[in-house]
Structures are given as C-alpha cells and as structure tokens.
Design an enzyme around this catalytic site. Sequence first.
Site, PDB file in Angstrom:
ATOM      1  N   GLY A   8      27.309  29.171 -24.069  1.00 31.39           N
ATOM      2  CA  GLY A   8      27.414  30.400 -24.863  1.00 31.39           C
ATOM      3  C   GLY A   8      28.772  31.045 -24.637  1.00 31.39           C
ATOM      4  O   GLY A   8      28.925  32.266 -24.734  1.00 31.39           O
ATOM      5  N   GLY A  11      30.259  33.543 -27.044  1.00 29.88           N
ATOM      6  CA  GLY A  11      29.411  34.689 -27.388  1.00 29.88           C
ATOM      7  C   GLY A  11      29.921  35.987 -26.770  1.00 29.88           C
ATOM      8  O   GLY A  11      30.881  35.985 -25.992  1.00 29.88           O
ATOM      9  N   THR A  75      20.160  34.747 -20.544  1.00 30.73           N
ATOM     10  CA  THR A  75      19.470  34.694 -21.833  1.00 30.73           C
ATOM     11  C   THR A  75      18.037  35.206 -21.678  1.00 30.73           C
ATOM     12  O   THR A  75      17.379  34.928 -20.670  1.00 30.73           O
ATOM     13  CB  THR A  75      19.469  33.240 -22.356  1.00 30.73           C
ATOM     14  OG1 THR A  75      20.817  32.775 -22.364  1.00 30.73           O
ATOM     15  CG2 THR A  75      18.892  33.152 -23.754  1.00 30.73           C
ATOM     16  N   THR A  76      17.580  35.929 -22.695  1.00 24.13           N
ATOM     17  CA  THR A  76      16.260  36.566 -22.622  1.00 24.13           C
ATOM     18  C   THR A  76      15.180  35.650 -23.222  1.00 24.13           C
ATOM     19  O   THR A  76      15.458  34.525 -23.612  1.00 24.13           O
ATOM     20  CB  THR A  76      16.307  37.910 -23.363  1.00 24.13           C
ATOM     21  OG1 THR A  76      16.964  37.697 -24.617  1.00 24.13           O
ATOM     22  CG2 THR A  76      17.058  38.943 -22.565  1.00 24.13           C
ATOM     23  N   ALA A 101      17.762  36.406 -14.672  1.00 23.13           N
ATOM     24  CA  ALA A 101      17.724  37.874 -14.538  1.00 23.13           C
ATOM     25  C   ALA A 101      17.764  38.515 -15.920  1.00 23.13           C
ATOM     26  O   ALA A 101      18.674  38.237 -16.705  1.00 23.13           O
ATOM     27  CB  ALA A 101      18.892  38.361 -13.689  1.00 23.13           C
ATOM     28  N   PRO A 102      16.814  39.386 -16.211  1.00 26.75           N
ATOM     29  CA  PRO A 102      16.826  40.043 -17.528  1.00 26.75           C
ATOM     30  C   PRO A 102      18.017  40.965 -17.700  1.00 26.75           C
ATOM     31  O   PRO A 102      18.413  41.268 -18.827  1.00 26.75           O
ATOM     32  CB  PRO A 102      15.512  40.831 -17.566  1.00 26.75           C
ATOM     33  CG  PRO A 102      15.033  40.912 -16.160  1.00 26.75           C
ATOM     34  CD  PRO A 102      15.625  39.749 -15.421  1.00 26.75           C
ATOM     35  N   HIS A 131      19.821  49.178 -28.573  1.00 25.25           N
ATOM     36  CA  HIS A 131      20.808  48.091 -28.545  1.00 25.25           C
ATOM     37  C   HIS A 131      21.572  47.980 -29.862  1.00 25.25           C
ATOM     38  O   HIS A 131      21.145  48.515 -30.889  1.00 25.25           O
ATOM     39  CB  HIS A 131      20.107  46.754 -28.279  1.00 25.25           C
ATOM     40  CG  HIS A 131      19.752  46.529 -26.845  1.00 25.25           C
ATOM     41  ND1 HIS A 131      18.615  47.059 -26.275  1.00 25.25           N
ATOM     42  CD2 HIS A 131      20.389  45.844 -25.862  1.00 25.25           C
ATOM     43  CE1 HIS A 131      18.564  46.699 -24.997  1.00 25.25           C
ATOM     44  NE2 HIS A 131      19.628  45.968 -24.720  1.00 25.25           N
ATOM     45  N   LYS A 135      21.446  42.107 -31.807  1.00 23.62           N
ATOM     46  CA  LYS A 135      20.649  41.571 -30.698  1.00 23.62           C
ATOM     47  C   LYS A 135      19.570  40.623 -31.215  1.00 23.62           C
ATOM     48  O   LYS A 135      18.929  40.893 -32.227  1.00 23.62           O
ATOM     49  CB  LYS A 135      20.003  42.723 -29.905  1.00 23.62           C
ATOM     50  CG  LYS A 135      19.131  42.239 -28.779  1.00 23.62           C
ATOM     51  CD  LYS A 135      18.848  43.307 -27.758  1.00 23.62           C
ATOM     52  CE  LYS A 135      17.863  42.807 -26.693  1.00 23.62           C
ATOM     53  NZ  LYS A 135      18.313  41.560 -26.049  1.00 23.62           N
ATOM     54  N   GLY A 141      14.722  42.090 -22.926  1.00 22.99           N
ATOM     55  CA  GLY A 141      14.191  41.525 -21.680  1.00 22.99           C
ATOM     56  C   GLY A 141      14.107  42.589 -20.596  1.00 22.99           C
ATOM     57  O   GLY A 141      13.166  42.605 -19.790  1.00 22.99           O
ATOM     58  N   THR A 142      15.080  43.480 -20.593  1.00 22.76           N
ATOM     59  CA  THR A 142      15.101  44.550 -19.582  1.00 22.76           C
ATOM     60  C   THR A 142      13.905  45.483 -19.754  1.00 22.76           C
ATOM     61  O   THR A 142      13.243  45.849 -18.774  1.00 22.76           O
ATOM     62  CB  THR A 142      16.417  45.353 -19.717  1.00 22.76           C
ATOM     63  OG1 THR A 142      17.508  44.437 -19.678  1.00 22.76           O
ATOM     64  CG2 THR A 142      16.568  46.388 -18.620  1.00 22.76           C
TER      65      THR A 142
HETATM   66  N1  NDP Z   1      20.695  39.261 -18.569  1.00 21.37           N
HETATM   67  C1  NDP Z   1      21.683  40.047 -18.972  1.00 21.37           C
HETATM   68  O1  NDP Z   1      22.306  40.785 -18.184  1.00 21.37           O
HETATM   69  C2  NDP Z   1      22.091  40.022 -20.411  1.00 21.37           C
HETATM   70  C3  NDP Z   1      21.446  39.196 -21.267  1.00 21.37           C
HETATM   71  N2  NDP Z   1      21.855  39.077 -22.560  1.00 21.37           N
HETATM   72  C4  NDP Z   1      21.169  38.082 -23.344  1.00 21.37           C
HETATM   73  O2  NDP Z   1      22.039  36.946 -23.424  1.00 21.37           O
HETATM   74  C5  NDP Z   1      21.836  36.273 -24.680  1.00 21.37           C
HETATM   75  C6  NDP Z   1      23.174  36.181 -25.399  1.00 21.37           C
HETATM   76  O3  NDP Z   1      23.629  37.478 -25.744  1.00 21.37           O
HETATM   77  P1  NDP Z   1      24.998  37.691 -26.528  1.00 21.37           P
HETATM   78  O4  NDP Z   1      26.155  37.163 -25.744  1.00 21.37           O
HETATM   79  O5  NDP Z   1      25.008  39.097 -26.971  1.00 21.37           O
HETATM   80  O6  NDP Z   1      24.748  36.749 -27.795  1.00 21.37           O
HETATM   81  P2  NDP Z   1      25.820  36.011 -28.729  1.00 21.37           P
HETATM   82  O7  NDP Z   1      25.081  35.593 -29.956  1.00 21.37           O
HETATM   83  O8  NDP Z   1      27.048  36.840 -28.866  1.00 21.37           O
HETATM   84  O9  NDP Z   1      26.231  34.730 -27.861  1.00 21.37           O
HETATM   85  C7  NDP Z   1      25.449  33.585 -27.744  1.00 21.37           C
HETATM   86  C8  NDP Z   1      26.384  32.393 -27.917  1.00 21.37           C
HETATM   87  O10 NDP Z   1      25.666  31.214 -27.617  1.00 21.37           O
HETATM   88  C9  NDP Z   1      25.977  30.256 -28.628  1.00 21.37           C
HETATM   89  N3  NDP Z   1      24.965  29.206 -28.678  1.00 21.37           N
HETATM   90  C10 NDP Z   1      23.874  29.102 -29.460  1.00 21.37           C
HETATM   91  N4  NDP Z   1      23.207  27.978 -29.172  1.00 21.37           N
HETATM   92  C11 NDP Z   1      23.902  27.339 -28.181  1.00 21.37           C
HETATM   93  C12 NDP Z   1      23.716  26.143 -27.459  1.00 21.37           C
HETATM   94  N5  NDP Z   1      22.663  25.324 -27.704  1.00 21.37           N
HETATM   95  N6  NDP Z   1      24.616  25.817 -26.498  1.00 21.37           N
HETATM   96  C13 NDP Z   1      25.660  26.606 -26.237  1.00 21.37           C
HETATM   97  N7  NDP Z   1      25.899  27.763 -26.905  1.00 21.37           N
HETATM   98  C14 NDP Z   1      25.014  28.131 -27.854  1.00 21.37           C
HETATM   99  C15 NDP Z   1      26.066  31.090 -29.881  1.00 21.37           C
HETATM  100  O11 NDP Z   1      26.689  30.399 -30.961  1.00 21.37           O
HETATM  101  P3  NDP Z   1      26.354  30.845 -32.489  1.00 21.37           P
HETATM  102  O12 NDP Z   1      26.757  32.306 -32.586  1.00 21.37           O
HETATM  103  O13 NDP Z   1      27.189  29.939 -33.305  1.00 21.37           O
HETATM  104  O14 NDP Z   1      24.881  30.667 -32.681  1.00 21.37           O
HETATM  105  C16 NDP Z   1      26.904  32.258 -29.364  1.00 21.37           C
HETATM  106  O15 NDP Z   1      28.287  31.968 -29.366  1.00 21.37           O
HETATM  107  C17 NDP Z   1      20.750  37.077 -25.394  1.00 21.37           C
HETATM  108  O16 NDP Z   1      19.488  36.523 -25.114  1.00 21.37           O
HETATM  109  C18 NDP Z   1      20.871  38.454 -24.763  1.00 21.37           C
HETATM  110  O17 NDP Z   1      19.694  39.212 -24.845  1.00 21.37           O
HETATM  111  C19 NDP Z   1      22.871  39.835 -23.043  1.00 21.37           C
HETATM  112  C20 NDP Z   1      23.517  40.717 -22.242  1.00 21.37           C
HETATM  113  C21 NDP Z   1      23.206  40.866 -20.850  1.00 21.37           C
HETATM  114  O1  LIG Z   2      21.210  41.355 -26.013  1.00 24.96           O
HETATM  115  C1  LIG Z   2      21.780  42.217 -25.293  1.00 24.96           C
HETATM  116  O2  LIG Z   2      22.788  42.831 -25.654  1.00 24.96           O
HETATM  117  C2  LIG Z   2      21.198  42.502 -23.976  1.00 24.96           C
HETATM  118  N1  LIG Z   2      20.187  41.770 -23.572  1.00 24.96           N
HETATM  119  C3  LIG Z   2      19.508  41.919 -22.335  1.00 24.96           C
HETATM  120  C4  LIG Z   2      18.076  42.366 -22.585  1.00 24.96           C
HETATM  121  O3  LIG Z   2      17.454  41.926 -23.569  1.00 24.96           O
HETATM  122  O4  LIG Z   2      17.551  43.138 -21.777  1.00 24.96           O
HETATM  123  C5  LIG Z   2      20.253  42.765 -21.342  1.00 24.96           C
HETATM  124  C6  LIG Z   2      20.946  43.955 -21.951  1.00 24.96           C
HETATM  125  O5  LIG Z   2      19.979  44.856 -22.375  1.00 24.96           O
HETATM  126  C7  LIG Z   2      21.825  43.514 -23.114  1.00 24.96           C
END
Ligand code: NDP
Ligand SMILES: O=C(O)C1=N[C@H](C(=O)O)C[C@H](O)C1
Length: 245
Positions: A8, A11, A75-76, A101-102, A131, A135, A141-142
Amino acid sequence: MIRVGVLGARGRVGVEVCKAVEAAGDMELVAALDKDDSIEQLAGAEVVVDFTHPDVVMGNLEWAIGHGIHPVVGTTGFTEERLETVRGWLAANPGTNCLIAPNFGIAAVLMMHFAQQAARYFESAEIVELHHPNKADAPSGTARRTAELISEARAKAGLGAMPDATTTALDGSRGAEVGGVHVHAVRLSGLIAHQEVLLGGDGEILTIRHDTMSRAAFTPGVLLGVRRVRELPGLTVGLEPLLDL
Ligand SMILES: NC(=O)C1=CN([C@@H]2O[C@H](COP(=O)(O)OP(=O)(O)OC[C@H]3O[C@@H](n4cnc5c(N)ncnc54)[C@H](OP(=O)(O)O)[C@@H]3O)[C@@H](O)[C@H]2O)C=CC1
Ligand SMILES: O=C(O)C1=N[C@H](C(=O)O)C[C@H](O)C1
C-alpha cells in the site's frame, strides 16, 4: 538493519510509512509495493507493513506469514473470525509473529485506553467517529475496538444495558451497535481521522476526543511495531502492550 517491505506504498498512509522507514537509522526499505506489484518482491523482507484495504489484507497476510515475514498491520476490517484465521496461519508457521493495530497513533491508543478506564463509572457511553469521505469502511476500526473495550469494562463492572427509551422512526438513526455501544460515523471533506467518546452519568458528561491532524501521526507507532514484532510471540492485537498499557 531491519529489512522492511511496505504494502500500500502509494496510499495515503503508505507514503508516510515509506518516508519514516527510509529516515529510520535502523531500517532498510527493501520493497515498496502497491496494487499491481507482485507480492513476491517482498521475498527479502523480515517485516512487512500493510496499509492496503480490508478486501486484500487477508491474502497479503497469508502469503507473508507463509514466507516467514512478520506483518505489522494497520489495515482495518479485522473481525474475531479473521483474527482466528491469522492465529491459525501463525500456528502453522512457528517463529513468525504478527501485530495488528486498529490505530497506530499514540494519542489515539491513549484515548481508547482512557475510555476503557472511565467506562465503568458511567451509565451511558456512545462513540462518534469522524473521517475523510474516502475512507474504505464504517465504522472505523478504532471505533469498533473502543466499543469492544467499553463493553468489556462495563460487563466486568456489572453494568447492565444503557438507558434508552427511544423508538426509532428511521433505520440507522441511532447508529450501529458494537457490544451494546452505539457508534456513529461521520464522513466529511476536510477531516482526516477523529473520534469522540461520550460518557454520561448523573448530571455530568465526560468527553474524550482525539484528532489526527496529519497521517505522519501513525508512523512512530508503526516504527515501534516494526522494531518489536519479531520478539512478540504469535498474534498481538493493538499497540497497548508495546506502550506498557
Ligand atoms: N491502523 C491505523 O493506524 C490506520 C489504519 N488505516 C487503515 O489503513 C488502510 C489504508 O488506508 P489509506 O492509506 O487511507 O488508504 P489508501 O486507499 O490511500 O491506500 C491503500 C493503498 O493500497 C493499495 N492497494 C490496494 N490493494 C493492494 C494490494 N493487493 N497490494 C498492495 N497495495 C494495494 C491501494 O491502491 P489503489 O488505490 O489503486 O486501490 C492504495 O494505494 C485502511 O483500512 C484504513 O482504515 C488508516 C490510517 C491509520
Ligand atoms: O481510514 C482511515 O483514515 C483510518 N483508519 C483507521 C480506523 O479505521 O480506525 C485508523 C484511523 O481512524 C484512520
């Protein structure tokens, strides 16, 4: 040097994680992969960080664990059933660990912890998560994890159902319910990631609020996970044990 791969990588969060890994003196970014790249390029990594999508994360984990690479997962979409599946893969690959971790934001983890601590003192508790509109999932997830922690704390304290005499005229007007805790999801341009936990008692309300102002906020927690995952046996859920909470 810890050899780190990122899934990712293009992303919103992945970009920040790649920058942080490259800036860390004890890590080497050996693979920065996104949607159309072959996962086989992870082969030289010891740890893989996954910020992709709930629909693809399980396939990524199965591959990484099967190849002895320790996943650190933001990832959530992790239900208890999914966690159990991951435990099964880890059991079949002893010596490989996984951290999921959420939320990797230190302040967000503290917000969840404080909500859990406070929950037993209040007859009512609800969660509002807010959010950005791109999203992938709702509730966050949080929020889901916070609701589970509040629900566990209430059960442990012997608290029953929360007071609520509402008859809902419209489906969804009281949000979703996780372990008896109502969760409301706002999706709004201009937001990144925010959450309010509302705790209500006799004549007073405690509000615990967390605001993510930049996605760089997630990277210290991710780097901590990368540094520690190899010594955390099996599956660890949440950053709490790494912060001695
Ligand atoms: N635990 C935490 O602290 C946090 C968790 N998150 C979670 O993280 C996840 C990603 O969030 P975010 O960065 O905003 O999302 P984005 O959509 O910006 O980023 C995800 C990236 O992953 C790519 N992708 C999709 N499928 C694959 C694959 N099979 N292999 C590799 N890359 C792939 C996407 O490509 P494409 O766009 O082309 O599909 C995109 O570039 C979500 O589930 C979010 O809720 C987010 C923030 C904090
Ligand atoms: O997708 C997001 O942006 C985020 N995802 C995580 C969640 O689902 O809790 C963490 C944070 O809230 C950002």
